[in-house]
Scaffold this active site. Structure first.
Site, PDB file in Angstrom:
ATOM      1  N   GLU A 336      44.407  44.915  41.868  1.00 51.33           N
ATOM      2  CA  GLU A 336      44.273  43.828  41.150  1.00 51.33           C
ATOM      3  C   GLU A 336      42.647  42.932  41.003  1.00 51.33           C
ATOM      4  O   GLU A 336      42.206  42.675  40.187  1.00 51.33           O
ATOM      5  CB  GLU A 336      45.863  43.322  41.262  1.00 51.33           C
ATOM      6  CG  GLU A 336      46.406  43.778  41.059  1.00 51.33           C
ATOM      7  CD  GLU A 336      47.019  43.986  39.116  1.00 51.33           C
ATOM      8  OE1 GLU A 336      46.066  43.585  38.284  1.00 51.33           O
ATOM      9  OE2 GLU A 336      47.224  45.768  38.729  1.00 51.33           O
ATOM     10  N   HIS A 339      39.652  44.748  39.554  1.00 50.82           N
ATOM     11  CA  HIS A 339      39.656  44.034  38.150  1.00 50.82           C
ATOM     12  C   HIS A 339      38.853  42.796  38.393  1.00 50.82           C
ATOM     13  O   HIS A 339      37.858  42.929  37.375  1.00 50.82           O
ATOM     14  CB  HIS A 339      40.827  43.895  37.348  1.00 50.82           C
ATOM     15  CG  HIS A 339      41.993  45.414  37.030  1.00 50.82           C
ATOM     16  ND1 HIS A 339      40.928  45.630  35.827  1.00 50.82           N
ATOM     17  CD2 HIS A 339      43.428  45.294  37.317  1.00 50.82           C
ATOM     18  CE1 HIS A 339      41.958  46.990  36.128  1.00 50.82           C
ATOM     19  NE2 HIS A 339      43.174  46.838  36.823  1.00 50.82           N
ATOM     20  N   GLU A 415      41.281  50.801  34.398  1.00 57.01           N
ATOM     21  CA  GLU A 415      42.336  50.652  35.521  1.00 57.01           C
ATOM     22  C   GLU A 415      41.393  52.136  36.952  1.00 57.01           C
ATOM     23  O   GLU A 415      41.804  51.804  37.617  1.00 57.01           O
ATOM     24  CB  GLU A 415      43.282  51.381  35.194  1.00 57.01           C
ATOM     25  CG  GLU A 415      44.329  50.679  33.702  1.00 57.01           C
ATOM     26  CD  GLU A 415      44.792  49.442  34.788  1.00 57.01           C
ATOM     27  OE1 GLU A 415      45.062  49.361  36.256  1.00 57.01           O
ATOM     28  OE2 GLU A 415      44.979  47.827  33.917  1.00 57.01           O
TER      29      GLU A 415
END
Length: 475
Positions: A336, A339, A415
């Protein structure tokens, strides 16, 4: 000759009829395309009844069968709910549902002493009635999904009373945000002159940034309990990882998602130097505060009647929280935070705002076309709100479909990059096992049709992510 004659007849129609026919035709074309893709995936669910050899090391046959049946039920539900939605939308257009609701809104305003000159007031009544209609017609589907499908497969933790109170609360909160924002947007468009689209875009930009900033602090707590992660090893390791990548972490919360569902998640939010991380309690395998009751039950002494003990143990097993170990939680957070570090969040915001500006510009170009309003039954008036609805929802529909596909492709790329970032942090092995656990806990089906996956999956299929991690996974 017959085909060309039919085409000539179409072009001889008034412009508003051609527009109306094009909107209906495209809507059903998209629906049939989506149905075709869903049927391809549904065939996979039906025919893939054994664990493929390449999945033998990561998924047992019992979990595979559970996930297959869960996804099959979800696919069936999606088909019928999608068909209903398409038929409902078609009937609304064919029988003049939008102009009828607008006139009904005008009557309600008239009863309160507001005439036709109070267009913004009528627009707000229209929005209230439209969202109320949508909430009521969608309620049976939501109830069935929660209390039949999710309940059947062990995900639902809500009572009917909790569900209804939650639905009412969501509706009220939505109106408290939607109505003031809409009234200000309509006012800006009314007074903005030739360059109103710039002011309207800037206004929506500010609103979106404010909502993202306040959502987790002021809106989400209205529905779920947020608890600061207590001092301990997990929090220390999260803070160390954040510091190592210069992530400006200020707080770490655990949200009590288990009162709704056993699905798990994690995310971060905030701007500039004020970032927060939110972990769902269902993501954590061992957490002393949230699992306290469960741990106490696990250590209960046997009851004298023996049989009662067995029932309690069965209940304990049934309600046991799944999730990831601390190392795996850190790996998920590494993904996460990847990102953020790789700029995906900023890139998505830029793309979103570029698209928003383009849409407002095209809206400014098209809003004066009376045939657009006439196509949907508005012959004598051109309300701004109706123009927004027609242009953004119907006229831009082909563009929105193409954009959605492009964003899905981009999301999959992001991703993979976030996985690679976590891998570079030394988290490949833990992320590998975390992805398997999360897929198992959420009953994700790891086999997919290539076309369905390409069109719909914003995240790469599990096997592709695992293969990318496996190339340099730590031993």
């Amino acid at each position: 000759m017959g085909m060309w004659a039919s085409l000539d007849a179409v072009w001889e129609m008034p412009a508003e009829k051609r527009i109306f026919m094009a909107v209906l035709l495209f809507s059903w074309t998209v629906y049939l395309w989506e149905t075709f893709l869903a049927q391809r995936q549904r065939r996979i669910y039906k025919t893939t009844t054994r664990v493929p050899p390449e999945l033998g090391q990561i998924m047992d046959s019992e979990t595979f069968e559970k996930s297959r049946l869960y996804q099959l039920d979800k696919s069936t539900f999606s088909f019928w709910s999608g068909l209903y939605s398409e038929v409902e939308g078609t009937f609304i257009l064919l029988f003049g549902g939008i102009p009828y609701l607008w006139k009904l809104s005008g009557r309600f305003c008239g009863y309160a002493g507001f005439g036709p000159e109070y267009e913004i007031t009528q627009s707000l009544v229209f929005l209230l009635l439209a969202t109320l209609f949508s909430a009521l017609t969608g309620l049976p589907w939501s109830l069935y999904n929660t209390f039949v499908i999710e309940e059947k497969h062990g995900f639902n933790h809500q009572t009917l009373d909790f569900f209804m109170k939650d639905a009412i609360k969501k509706f009220i909160v939505t109106q408290c945000i939607l109505l003031p924002v809409s009234s200000l947007l309509l006012y800006i468009i009314k007074i903005g002159g030739d360059y109103f689209f710039i002011y309207a875009w800037l206004f929506t930009l500010v609103v979106s940034l404010v909502l993202v900033t306040i959502y987790a602090d002021y809106i989400a707590p209205l529905f779920d309990k947020f608890t600061p992660l207590p001092e301990g090893k997990l929090k220390q390791e999260i803070e160390v990882m954040a510091k190592n990548i210069d992530f400006p972490l200020t707080k770490v919360y655990v949200v009590e998602g288990s009162k709704r569902s056993s699905h798990s998640n994690a995310y971060f939010y905030g701007f500039f130097k004020n970032k927060r991380i939110v972990l769902f309690d269902t993501l954590l395998e061992e957490y002393s505060v949230l699992n306290k009751d469960l741990q106490e039950e696990s250590g209960m002494e046997p009851r004298s009647d023996g049989e009662g003990d067995s029932e309690e143990k069965k209940a304990k097993v049934k309600t046991k929280k799944q999730g990831c170990k601390n190392e795996e939680v850190l790996a998920v957070l590494g993904h996460e935070l990847g990102h953020w570090k790789l700029g995906h969040t900023v890139k998505n915001i830029i793309i979103s705002q570029m698209n928003s500006f383009l849409c407002f510009f095209l809206f400014a170009v098209l809003i004066g076309r009376k045939e657009l309003f006439a196509a949907f039954g508005f012959y004598d008036s051109q309300p701004t709100l109706i123009g927004l609805l027609i242009i953004f929802q119907f006229i831009f529909s082909p563009y929105n479909e193409v954009l959605s596909f492009c964003l899905t492709v981009l999301s999959r790329r992001f991703e993979f990059q976030a996985d690679a970032f976590a891998k570079n942090l030394g988290k490949a092995k833990d992320l590998y096992s975390a992805l398997i656990k999360l897929n198992k806990d959420n009953l994700g089906f790891p086999v997919s049709d290539w076309l369905f996956s390409m069109w719909h999956y914003s995240h790469p299929p599990l096997l592709e992510r695992l293969q990318a991690l496996k190339t340099t996974k730590q031993d």
